[in-house]
Design a protein around this motif. Sequence first.
Motif, PDB file in Angstrom:
ATOM      1  N   UNK A  40      13.984  -4.401   1.744  1.00 23.50           N
ATOM      2  CA  UNK A  40      12.971  -4.008   2.105  1.00 23.50           C
ATOM      3  C   UNK A  40      12.465  -3.258   1.051  1.00 23.50           C
ATOM      4  N   UNK A  58       6.443  12.321   3.138  1.00 20.24           N
ATOM      5  CA  UNK A  58       6.090  11.153   3.516  1.00 20.24           C
ATOM      6  C   UNK A  58       6.359  10.905   5.009  1.00 20.24           C
ATOM      7  N   UNK A 118      15.823   1.843   1.202  1.00 19.01           N
ATOM      8  CA  UNK A 118      15.987   3.356   1.282  1.00 19.01           C
ATOM      9  C   UNK A 118      16.987   3.846   0.161  1.00 19.01           C
ATOM     10  N   UNK A 130       0.953  -1.276   0.035  1.00 14.68           N
ATOM     11  CA  UNK A 130      -0.073  -0.142  -0.011  1.00 14.68           C
ATOM     12  C   UNK A 130       1.110   1.256   0.020  1.00 14.68           C
ATOM     13  N   UNK A 131       0.423   2.411  -0.648  1.00 16.23           N
ATOM     14  CA  UNK A 131       1.130   3.483  -0.312  1.00 16.23           C
ATOM     15  C   UNK A 131       1.633   3.798   0.890  1.00 16.23           C
ATOM     16  N   UNK A 132       2.808   3.996   1.177  1.00 14.74           N
ATOM     17  CA  UNK A 132       3.319   4.384   2.480  1.00 14.74           C
ATOM     18  C   UNK A 132       3.759   3.208   3.450  1.00 14.74           C
ATOM     19  N   UNK A 133       3.742   2.103   2.830  1.00 13.91           N
ATOM     20  CA  UNK A 133       4.029   1.164   3.455  1.00 13.91           C
ATOM     21  C   UNK A 133       5.250   0.248   2.856  1.00 13.91           C
ATOM     22  N   UNK A 134       5.898  -0.561   3.596  1.00 10.63           N
ATOM     23  CA  UNK A 134       7.220  -1.426   3.167  1.00 10.63           C
ATOM     24  C   UNK A 134       7.014  -2.762   3.504  1.00 10.63           C
ATOM     25  N   UNK A 192      11.465   2.158  -3.476  1.00  7.09           N
ATOM     26  CA  UNK A 192      12.687   2.325  -3.324  1.00  7.09           C
ATOM     27  C   UNK A 192      13.070   0.873  -2.214  1.00  7.09           C
ATOM     28  N   UNK A 242       2.014   8.183  -0.328  1.00  8.01           N
ATOM     29  CA  UNK A 242       2.833   8.140   0.834  1.00  8.01           C
ATOM     30  C   UNK A 242       2.000   7.718   1.806  1.00  8.01           C
ATOM     31  N   UNK A 243       1.045   6.922   1.679  1.00  5.55           N
ATOM     32  CA  UNK A 243      -0.147   6.304   2.926  1.00  5.55           C
ATOM     33  C   UNK A 243      -1.038   7.243   3.454  1.00  5.55           C
ATOM     34  N   UNK A 257      -3.913  10.855  -3.150  1.00  9.28           N
ATOM     35  CA  UNK A 257      -3.387  10.034  -2.251  1.00  9.28           C
ATOM     36  C   UNK A 257      -2.016   9.643  -2.607  1.00  9.28           C
ATOM     37  N   UNK A 302      -4.063   9.992   2.445  1.00  6.68           N
ATOM     38  CA  UNK A 302      -5.335  10.419   1.436  1.00  6.68           C
ATOM     39  C   UNK A 302      -5.836  11.578   1.759  1.00  6.68           C
ATOM     40  N   UNK A 319       8.668   3.939   7.199  1.00 10.77           N
ATOM     41  CA  UNK A 319       7.335   3.276   6.483  1.00 10.77           C
ATOM     42  C   UNK A 319       6.776   2.295   7.676  1.00 10.77           C
ATOM     43  N   UNK A 320       5.521   2.249   7.160  1.00 10.47           N
ATOM     44  CA  UNK A 320       4.658   1.311   7.940  1.00 10.47           C
ATOM     45  C   UNK A 320       4.699  -0.238   7.372  1.00 10.47           C
ATOM     46  N   UNK A 363      -4.115   6.879   5.766  1.00  8.06           N
ATOM     47  CA  UNK A 363      -5.160   5.835   5.326  1.00  8.06           C
ATOM     48  C   UNK A 363      -5.767   5.186   6.598  1.00  8.06           C
ATOM     49  N   UNK A 403       5.920   4.690  -2.472  1.00  7.36           N
ATOM     50  CA  UNK A 403       5.540   5.877  -1.955  1.00  7.36           C
ATOM     51  C   UNK A 403       4.282   6.309  -2.488  1.00  7.36           C
ATOM     52  N   UNK A 404       4.079   6.056  -3.865  1.00  5.05           N
ATOM     53  CA  UNK A 404       2.919   6.613  -4.579  1.00  5.05           C
ATOM     54  C   UNK A 404       2.556   5.542  -6.033  1.00  5.05           C
ATOM     55  N   UNK A 408      14.994   6.167  -5.454  1.00  6.98           N
ATOM     56  CA  UNK A 408      13.724   5.849  -5.761  1.00  6.98           C
ATOM     57  C   UNK A 408      13.657   5.637  -7.431  1.00  6.98           C
ATOM     58  N   UNK A 426      10.036  -0.345  -0.373  1.00 11.80           N
ATOM     59  CA  UNK A 426       8.913   0.777   0.404  1.00 11.80           C
ATOM     60  C   UNK A 426       8.351   1.274  -1.020  1.00 11.80           C
ATOM     61  N   UNK A 445      -5.595   4.605   0.591  1.00  8.20           N
ATOM     62  CA  UNK A 445      -4.478   4.733  -0.294  1.00  8.20           C
ATOM     63  C   UNK A 445      -4.517   3.596  -1.166  1.00  8.20           C
ATOM     64  N   UNK A 446      -3.713   3.828  -2.296  1.00  9.40           N
ATOM     65  CA  UNK A 446      -3.771   2.865  -3.379  1.00  9.40           C
ATOM     66  C   UNK A 446      -2.740   1.537  -3.044  1.00  9.40           C
TER      67      UNK A 446
END
Lengths: 455, 195
Positions: free
Chosen positions: A341, B187, A369, A107-111, A366, B110-111, B108, B113, B191-192, B134, A345-346, A372, A343, A401-402
């Motif tokens: 790992x 962001x 880290x 998901x966006x923002x996750x890793x 990424x 970087x997690x 949306x 929205x 990261x989560x 999110x 972002x979008x 990108x 990650x 989030x997508x």
Amino acid sequence: MRMIRWLGSYRFAILLLVCVLLFVITGTIIEEKSGSHSLAASWVYESPLFLALLAGFFVNILLSALLRYPFRVRHLPFLMTHLGLLMILSGVFVKTLFGTQGALFLKEGTASNSLLLSKSYALHLESKEMRYSFPLKEGEVQTLTDAPFPLKVLAWYPHGEERFDRWFQNDQLLIAGLPPLEVLKTNTFPPHPTFRGEIDIYAIEHNDPKSLLQSFHPARPTLIAAQLPSGDEWLSFFSPNQEPIEATFPQSGAHPLVLFDGGFGGYGVTFADFYSKIHRRLVSIESLPKKEERRPILRVLAGSEVVDLLYDPNHQALMWPCMEGHYLIRFGSQILTLPEMVRMREARALAYPESDEPFSYECAIRLDEGEEKWISMNRVHESKSGHRFYLSQLTERAGQARQVQLIVNRDPAKRFLVTPGGIILALGIFGVFWWKKRSSSSSSSPPSSSERTKS
Amino acid sequence: MFTLVTSLLLALLPFQEIQIPGRAEGEPCWVLRPTYRMTLPSSWQVTMTPAPFDTRLPIATVSIDKEISLAIHSFPRRAGQEPIPPSAQVDRWRLQENFLHELIEPVSWGGFTGLYFEGQSKSRAVYAWALQLDEELDIHLALTTGSIEEKEHFQQMRSTITLKATGPAMVMEAKRAQLHQAIKQFELLQPIVLQ
């Protein structure tokens, strides 16, 4: 020696080619009739006979080259061509045996670095302290000896589906493991819960149950299930140390409710985790769809409890409780931990100019880290460890989030067999033509003056 | 000497990565750890303004060519408190000026929205983003176990965010693509990991 000569002869090569042709025709017919590439692959292209044919090609090419011994300089292009072919064929074997292919969900923002391997089966167990994974072979009934409690695979069913019933039926609240609870029609909270156990349950009919909550501060874990006059269902769960969670379930369709048990593994479980099972049925279906779409059901004996699990290849559904909720269990894919790992972002859809119609999707990732990279279906990123990442699917829901599905594969032979083999093969082919041209031009050139004198 | 060389080398890079601390709501905040990050053009002047509690103050401001000001605000909340919906922020912005032209779009990355708001009056323009985490990620952070300090940091990560750029309409239009690209780099630093 005759046998070796025959194995290295062009007759054997032609025989192999005819066999491969028959296999390919069979595979094409199977794929056309069933619409399943996976079925054709498992019956034809991944069958031991087809692999034996490839081994036959390997032997034929190797022997046909060795039979030229003693080698001369003019044999060099011929030998290079054969060496290149042998390297490419070896690469195919190495990839088949040791290659990796799987899916990564982000998901966006996750890793994540958990790769779900394609066409694999595993039973995953999780407690608050530990995680266990047991690789399974399709159709194999076995006892899983390293499990923290007696765990046995009892049966496999080829295909099934999961059906959920509604919470309320005939003015009764249905929670599996509990007797049907009578729904109370009231404008205020009943003085006592409808059911008192590990959690208290209130089963009520009300047109605005949310309004009741303003003066409701339970000291114990409490579930309030309300049937609305519209037929929709409303549930709210209170836990003394956690935020209340509530959700409305419209009449149409199935809507899972996700609850968290003190961050148990960091992801959701159903109400079932708090009290036995919700009303759920797994149905074995006889008419089998395409092999890719089949979802087998696994029947396991966990302790003294029989649990049916539907195959969840992408690990998108919630894990199921067993052993009185002390463990969660999932029948899913085998997991490979990637060295990096990943990650995200979008993720975005690229639309045609002045249109909302997307023509492609891409996402920014990424690795550990690092820098990108934007990847898409056709723009692949290869990591230092040789893993290739490309975008396979993008899921977009309003207000969320997508999420993307990345396909990750690794061909361990690519760098030292396939690519060098291809280069050697190309050089060999070039050499063969160059040598032929050189010899034909030297044989057709007019004799020199010294040769004329001799003659 | 080493610091000087490093600073000189960094000044030569076209982009700078900045780390922005979060802030806490009402409760004692022991550590304001770096919580967010952004990659911005090196020529943009960044001012960190640690404001542990006062949400009227930005947590960072960015000055672009001394004409555009980008203010980054975070709005923390207590456990159990509802987040400020992005639509409420947009409604607030709409009331701040008489805009001749307005645009609102969902966003949306970087997690996060939320909503993008663009308003243009006669001479000034506003490009603003109102973001919240999110829902799944928010619940995950709310219930992830850890030390008291870690839990406090997770709570800071759950804050709603606004990024608001204001400046002369012509300059804003000229910098539109660069601004949008830079904002999308915003962001969480950490990261989560869901599984």
